[in-house]
Write a protein that holds these residues in place. Structure first.
Motif, PDB file in Angstrom:
ATOM      1  N   ALA A  54       6.630  16.221  -2.337  1.00  0.00           N
ATOM      2  CA  ALA A  54       5.643  17.212  -2.785  1.00  0.00           C
ATOM      3  C   ALA A  54       4.452  17.309  -1.840  1.00  0.00           C
ATOM      4  N   GLY A  55       4.494  16.575  -0.730  1.00  0.00           N
ATOM      5  CA  GLY A  55       3.452  16.711   0.280  1.00  0.00           C
ATOM      6  C   GLY A  55       2.515  15.532   0.435  1.00  0.00           C
ATOM      7  N   ALA A  56       2.732  14.440  -0.307  1.00  0.00           N
ATOM      8  CA  ALA A  56       1.835  13.284  -0.198  1.00  0.00           C
ATOM      9  C   ALA A  56       1.955  12.636   1.176  1.00  0.00           C
ATOM     10  N   GLU A  57       0.801  12.384   1.797  1.00  0.00           N
ATOM     11  CA  GLU A  57       0.751  11.683   3.082  1.00  0.00           C
ATOM     12  C   GLU A  57       0.184  10.276   2.936  1.00  0.00           C
ATOM     13  N   HIS A  58      -0.269   9.988   1.718  1.00  0.00           N
ATOM     14  CA  HIS A  58      -0.899   8.696   1.427  1.00  0.00           C
ATOM     15  C   HIS A  58      -0.616   8.378  -0.030  1.00  0.00           C
ATOM     16  N   ILE A  59      -0.443   7.090  -0.345  1.00  0.00           N
ATOM     17  CA  ILE A  59      -0.177   6.660  -1.717  1.00  0.00           C
ATOM     18  C   ILE A  59      -1.233   5.639  -2.136  1.00  0.00           C
ATOM     19  N   SER A  60      -1.823   5.845  -3.298  1.00  0.00           N
ATOM     20  CA  SER A  60      -2.717   4.853  -3.894  1.00  0.00           C
ATOM     21  C   SER A  60      -1.947   4.078  -4.956  1.00  0.00           C
ATOM     22  N   PHE A  61      -1.955   2.762  -4.842  1.00  0.00           N
ATOM     23  CA  PHE A  61      -1.374   1.910  -5.881  1.00  0.00           C
ATOM     24  C   PHE A  61      -2.480   1.554  -6.870  1.00  0.00           C
ATOM     25  N   GLY A  62      -2.282   1.891  -8.147  1.00  0.00           N
ATOM     26  CA  GLY A  62      -3.325   1.709  -9.135  1.00  0.00           C
ATOM     27  C   GLY A  62      -3.274   0.409  -9.900  1.00  0.00           C
ATOM     28  N   ASP A  63      -2.464  -0.556  -9.472  1.00  0.00           N
ATOM     29  CA  ASP A  63      -2.374  -1.840 -10.162  1.00  0.00           C
ATOM     30  C   ASP A  63      -3.755  -2.491 -10.256  1.00  0.00           C
ATOM     31  N   PRO A  64      -4.086  -3.110 -11.401  1.00  0.00           N
ATOM     32  CA  PRO A  64      -5.353  -3.847 -11.475  1.00  0.00           C
ATOM     33  C   PRO A  64      -5.488  -4.885 -10.371  1.00  0.00           C
ATOM     34  N   ASP A  65      -4.369  -5.509 -10.001  1.00  0.00           N
ATOM     35  CA  ASP A  65      -4.354  -6.401  -8.840  1.00  0.00           C
ATOM     36  C   ASP A  65      -2.956  -6.389  -8.229  1.00  0.00           C
ATOM     37  N   PHE A  66      -2.847  -5.809  -7.046  1.00  0.00           N
ATOM     38  CA  PHE A  66      -1.563  -5.622  -6.378  1.00  0.00           C
ATOM     39  C   PHE A  66      -0.906  -6.955  -6.031  1.00  0.00           C
TER      40      PHE A  66
END
Length: 457
Positions: free
Chosen positions: A213-225
């Motif tokens: 869908a066009g994402a060039e970057h991903i944010s991981f929303g885990d409280p602690d990765f």
């Protein structure tokens, strides 16, 4: 059993396309229910969808979302008095009595997806009745791939800002909960030191559809990765193999960054642009009160490790607490200048005041009770006053400055002048060397909603 029309609503999720709608949408669609999604931070509430729904469910991942949902629930009840209202997510069980009082019939916390399915089965078999689903479930779930087709497109959401211009960003979650017990954290009363993972193949499939869908970057929303570092690294290794030009960011505790410092080069090599870390304070006494698990020296060491590894650290803070002093605030600003982190910190992070919701472990502390006022039900927090009125006045000044328009370095200079007689270091009077990568939505879950956000709902 016949299908049900379900409307899933998000009021605010930090400018991100909400996983908290996309995930349950997949569970419900698999069972043949008609699912519509509404993100009220992007779009207006559709009255026809509300009138058609047998179940309207609000995702409440943070304080701001919960405050905004109250106004939206009032609209839903007016448009469709017969609809069953559910509130689910981290802040739902924390505010159970308030939410039931404004019309919510079901409250689901923790791993909520299975609870939504059980709720629909109850509605179809025996009608609303009293809630039989667990208020908080920590069951280990097998997730389907989230369904995002009913959400606004990614270009409507927050973007990554870099020296090369803005980039379209996606958002996903690889885990929920946390194995730590920081006193001020809203995750703790719900998850009680546990965390749960989303299967790696599901996370990667979710990323795949967002890249398409066009994402060039991903944010991981885990409280602690790094609650599960092996799990996390398996995912980012897979991400980088399949999409070597797609970057990402994650949130990781200072404690974990030190414990797993050998992984920092791998984060950089797999495309990590920055790591957000809730430092909260640089005073060891305050850190001990918050039970953060790290010290001022640990933060300084992590900042140096990041510089060596070529990674960007994005520290966040709660500078105004019952233990803040004017000198302590000055020392925070001076340390950020000394570590060359001024451009790494969103201005609002230098003005936030400790938020104490119902159920907070902070209520275990006698010196918190000494400054505590009554619980403000509509605001969903305990009001408190600092023993020194000048510190509260300083907090108000800092918030007004942080909310003003301007470059990070300029706003930092104004804050510096509030508490410092000496001039800014010379290097802070020069333009920054480079743009620090960051998302253009600067607000975090411990902030109260702005007037603009309330008006939009």
């Amino acid at each position: 059993m016949k299908t049900l029309n379900v409307l899933l609503i998000s009021t605010y999720d930090l400018g991100r396309q909400p996983f908290g709608l996309a995930s349950p949408a997949a569970w419900l669609a698999e069972r043949g229910h008609h699912v519509a999604c509404a993100d009220l931070s992007i779009e207006a509430l559709n009255a026809d969808r509300v009138r058609e729904a047998g179940l309207v469910a609000f995702h409440l991942p943070m304080h701001t979302a919960t405050r905004l949902a109250a106004k939206a629930i009032e609209k839903v009840r007016r448009l469709n008095p017969a609809a069953h209202i559910c509130c689910y997510g981290l802040y739902a069980p924390l505010n159970e009595s308030y939410l039931r009082g404004i019309g919510a019939g079901t409250i689901l916390g923790g791993e909520f997806e299975a609870g939504l399915i059980a709720l629909i089965d109850r509605l179809q078999s025996s009608g609303p009745g009293p809630q039989t689903e667990p208020l908080i479930s920590l069951d280990r779930l097998q997730f389907p791939v989230p369904v995002r087709s009913g959400l606004p497109p990614l270009e409507k959401y927050a973007r990554l800002q870099t020296g090369d211009g803005p980039k379209r960003a996606g958002y996903t979650e690889a885990s929920r909960g946390c194995k730590h017990l920081c006193r001020h954290c809203p995750v703790v009363p719900v998850y009680q030191g546990k965390f749960r993972v989303v299967q790696p193949e599901v996370v990667l499939s979710d990323i795949r559809q967002q890249v398409a869908a066009g994402a060039e970057h991903i944010s991981f929303g885990d409280p602690d990765f790094f609650n599960g570092p092996t799990h996390a690294m398996r995912i980012v290794d897979g991400l980088h193999r399949e999409w070597p030009t797609v970057s990402y960011d994650a949130t990781i505790k200072i404690e974990h960054l030190l414990q797993h410092r050998e992984l920092l080069p791998r984060l950089r090599e797999t495309g990590c642009l920055f790591v957000t870390s809730a430092v909260e304070a640089v005073d060891d006494a305050v850190l001990a009160k918050l039970d953060k698990g790290h010290t001022r020296a640990d933060f300084i060491q992590v900042a140096r490790e990041f510089r060596t590894a070529g990674l960007t650290l994005a520290p966040t803070f709660i500078p105004f607490t019952p233990w803040t002093t004017r000198q302590g605030y000055r020392e925070l600003l001076e340390l950020l200048a000394e570590l060359d982190l001024v451009e790494n910190v969103a201005p609002v992070q230098l003005a936030l005041r400790l938020l104490i919701p119902r159920g907070s472990l902070l209520l275990e502390l006698d010196d918190v009770h000494a400054v505590l006022g009554a619980f403000d039900e509509p605001a969903l927090l305990y009001r408190w006053r600092h023993r020194d009125p000048e510190v509260d006045a300083l907090a108000g000044q800092a918030l007004r400055i942080a909310a003003s328009k301007g470059l990070r370095r300029e706003i930092f200079g104004y804050l510096w002048n509030l508490v410092n007689d000496r001039s800014l270091p010379d290097e802070l009077n020069r333009p920054p060397r480079a743009v620090i990568p960051h998302m253009d939505e600067p607000w975090f879950c411990c902030a109260e909603p702005t007037e603009e956000q309330v008006a939009q709902v």
